[in-house]
Motif scaffolding. Structure first.
Motif, PDB file in Angstrom:
ATOM      1  N   MET A   1       0.843  -1.205   0.000  1.00 42.78           N
ATOM      2  CA  MET A   1       0.000   0.000   0.000  1.00 42.78           C
ATOM      3  C   MET A   1       0.880   1.259   0.000  1.00 42.78           C
ATOM      4  O   MET A   1       0.677   2.182  -0.785  1.00 42.78           O
ATOM      5  CB  MET A   1      -0.903  -0.015   1.232  1.00 42.78           C
ATOM      6  N   ASP A   2       1.841   1.287   0.902  1.00 39.11           N
ATOM      7  CA  ASP A   2       2.732   2.457   0.987  1.00 39.11           C
ATOM      8  C   ASP A   2       3.557   2.612  -0.293  1.00 39.11           C
ATOM      9  O   ASP A   2       3.797   3.729  -0.764  1.00 39.11           O
ATOM     10  CB  ASP A   2       3.652   2.317   2.198  1.00 39.11           C
ATOM     11  N   THR A   3       3.984   1.490  -0.810  1.00 40.50           N
ATOM     12  CA  THR A   3       4.783   1.551  -2.049  1.00 40.50           C
ATOM     13  C   THR A   3       3.962   2.120  -3.198  1.00 40.50           C
ATOM     14  O   THR A   3       4.439   2.950  -3.996  1.00 40.50           O
ATOM     15  CB  THR A   3       5.276   0.143  -2.407  1.00 40.50           C
ATOM     16  N   GLN A   4       2.697   1.682  -3.265  1.00 43.73           N
ATOM     17  CA  GLN A   4       1.826   2.184  -4.325  1.00 43.73           C
ATOM     18  C   GLN A   4       1.538   3.672  -4.156  1.00 43.73           C
ATOM     19  O   GLN A   4       1.489   4.440  -5.123  1.00 43.73           O
ATOM     20  CB  GLN A   4       0.527   1.392  -4.333  1.00 43.73           C
ATOM     21  N   LYS A   5       1.368   4.095  -2.886  1.00 46.64           N
ATOM     22  CA  LYS A   5       1.146   5.522  -2.636  1.00 46.64           C
ATOM     23  C   LYS A   5       2.374   6.336  -3.036  1.00 46.64           C
ATOM     24  O   LYS A   5       2.252   7.427  -3.617  1.00 46.64           O
ATOM     25  CB  LYS A   5       0.825   5.746  -1.162  1.00 46.64           C
ATOM     26  N   GLU A   6       3.545   5.807  -2.711  1.00 43.04           N
ATOM     27  CA  GLU A   6       4.775   6.523  -3.063  1.00 43.04           C
ATOM     28  C   GLU A   6       4.916   6.625  -4.581  1.00 43.04           C
ATOM     29  O   GLU A   6       5.303   7.666  -5.125  1.00 43.04           O
ATOM     30  CB  GLU A   6       5.984   5.797  -2.461  1.00 43.04           C
TER      31      GLU A   6
ATOM     32  N   ARG B   1       2.525   9.193  -5.731  1.00 44.56           N
ATOM     33  CA  ARG B   1       3.030  10.562  -5.449  1.00 44.56           C
ATOM     34  C   ARG B   1       4.058  10.979  -6.498  1.00 44.56           C
ATOM     35  O   ARG B   1       4.089  12.135  -6.929  1.00 44.56           O
ATOM     36  CB  ARG B   1       3.655  10.605  -4.053  1.00 44.56           C
TER      37      ARG B   1
END
Length: 495
Positions: free
Chosen positions: A1-6, A9
């Motif tokens: 999830m965090d990787t996809q958000k990064e 961005r």
């Protein structure tokens, strides 16, 4: 999830940057479009104005030529009308006389006939018809006023926009470097265009010249324009730039042509060699009471009493005795030791080891005593004064108590009978052992030393009261040739 958000961005950041880039691009295009429209309207307006001027000039010339034709027509008409009026009067008179003569033929009385015949003879003699020129005074020919505008018409048909001037070519064979003045000459670009026709040359064509200093002969082209000095609106194909300080090896020059609306490309830059002697004051050697500031040195004492022998009181004897005597001073001083005592001296920071050198010195207001010359750096002790050793040569000028001018060397002085100069030139030919001092304002050779230099020399100056300014970056001036030839002639005579 965090990787996809990064990752998202980063995509948003990329899109944001691209969005900003596109906005800037659109603004630039829109601004360019507006500028294009405004510039197009401007040049259209200028073209219409030029055409109006051309039409007005043609109308004026046409009115002038028509006026000349009308004046000539009126002159000829007046002369013909005069002849016509005189001819009609003569014809009427002739007809009346003819009727009278016919009537006389019918007279039968001899006496009356003879009287009438005599009268007719007298009237014939005075008749206007026999005194009138029967040829027109002027002709109807007006061919001398015929005009042929075929050449002008062809010129108008060739009329086009002003071409951008082509780059001139600097003519090195006509460029001169002399007396800190450079004269730059150039050849205009050829007048034949690419089609072989003669191009229209703007009669008010001007030139712009730019120059800059450099020490690298190979680095003629530079980025940016800020370092170029500019001379604009030159009417001739040459220009002189005077009062330059030659503090670099070369001056690079380039020139371009401009007409009414456009400036062309610059010519290929060329380098003119401008080497000269440049030096400054070596502040580390300056006497503590000498203030060195740029190319100026002034005497700024702590108190006058300590320097004027007439004002020294007995209370100063003890302090004066504490000053080391020159006789007790070591023969040479350390490289960074200042001059001291009454040797108000400062040296130059560049040595002379071969070739010719020239510089000048100006005296500031309220000066009292100065010396200028050359010296072996190692030969001067801290308390040594210029001209009192075998390793220093100087010209000494003073207006303290009385005016004196003298040449000094090895503790010997030669008085010079000449007014105190305000601008002194110093010429040194190291290889030939020539050292000359010039009154530059009066172009007078004050004194020349002839010697043989065995060590590197430095400029040397002594200042007491007032100050001096030095001018460096000067070529050996052309007037030195006269002084040197005179010295050689005198030397040959003495030998």
């Amino acid at each position: 999830m965090d990787t996809q958000k990064e990752a998202l961005r980063r995509i948003i950041s990329t899109l944001s940057n691209k969005n900003e880039e596109l906005q800037n691009f659109l603004e630039t295009v829109d601004s360019t479009l507006t500028g294009l429209q405004e510039e197009s309207c401007k040049v259209m307006s200028e073209l219409e104005a030029e055409l109006q001027l051309l039409s007005s000039a043609l109308d004026d010339k046409g009115a002038e030529l028509c006026g000349i034709i009308k004046e000539e027509t009126q002159r000829k008409e007046a002369e013909l009308q005069t002849q016509l009026s005189e001819g009609k009067f003569a014809l009427l008179s002739c007809e009346e006389l003819l009727d009278f003569a016919n009537q006389t033929l019918t007279i039968t009385n001899e006496e009356e006939f003879l009287k009438a015949a005599k009268k007719i003879k007298e009237r014939v003699t005075m008749a206007p018809a026999f005194r009138l020129t029967t040829r027109p005074a002027v002709s109807e020919n007006m061919s001398q006023f015929t005009v042929d505008f075929s050449a002008e018409r062809a010129g108008l048909q060739r009329l086009h926009f002003l071409p951008v001037p082509r780059a001139p070519e600097v003519d090195m064979s006509r460029c001169v470097v002399r007396d800190n003045t450079i004269t730059v000459a150039w050849r205009p670009a050829g007048e034949d265009d690419s089609d072989g026709d003669i191009s229209v040359i703007e009669p008010n064509e001007r030139y712009d010249l730019e120059y800059r200093k450099t020490n690298q002969e190979g680095s003629l082209r530079v980025t940016g324009e800020a370092c170029w000095e500019k001379i604009c609106d030159i009417r001739e194909t040459h220009v002189s730039i005077s009062d330059l300080k030659f503090d670099s090896r070369f001056i690079v020059v380039r020139v371009r042509a401009r007409n009414k609306t456009a400036a062309g490309d610059f010519s290929d830059p060329v380098a003119l060699e401008t080497r000269a002697y440049n030096f400054g004051f070596d502040a580390a050697t300056a006497h503590a009471e000498l203030k060195v500031q740029g190319d100026t040195v002034t005497w700024e004492p702590q108190g006058v009493k300590g320097h004027d022998p007439r004002l020294r009181g007995k209370e100063n004897k003890s302090s004066r005795s504490a000053t080391p005597s020159p006789n007790k001073t070591a023969g040479s001083r350390a490289g960074r030791d200042r001059f001291a005592g009454e040797s108000y001296t400062v040296l130059g920071d560049q040595e002379m080891t071969g070739g010719t050198y020239y510089w000048e010195l100006r005296l500031l207001v309220d000066w009292k005593s100065i010396s200028v010359g050359v010296a072996y750096r190692a030969s001067l002790g801290r308390y040594d004064q210029l001209g009192k050793s075998a390793g220093s040569w100087c010209l000494h000028a003073s207006q303290w108590l009385q005016s004196t001018l003298a040449a000094k060397h090895n503790n010997r002085a030669k008085s010079l009978d000449w007014p105190l100069p305000q601008r002194i030139g110093v010429y040194c030919d190291y290889d030939n052992g020539d050292l000359s001092f010039i009154d530059v304002d009066r172009l007078r050779l004050l004194h020349s030393f002839k010697t043989k230099f065995g060590q590197p020399l430095v400029p040397a100056f002594t200042v007491w009261c007032g100050g001096i300014t030095i001018m460096t970056g000067l070529q050996v001036p052309s007037f030195m040739g006269n002084f040197l030839s005179t010295n050689r002639s005198l030397s040959n005579l003495s030998q």
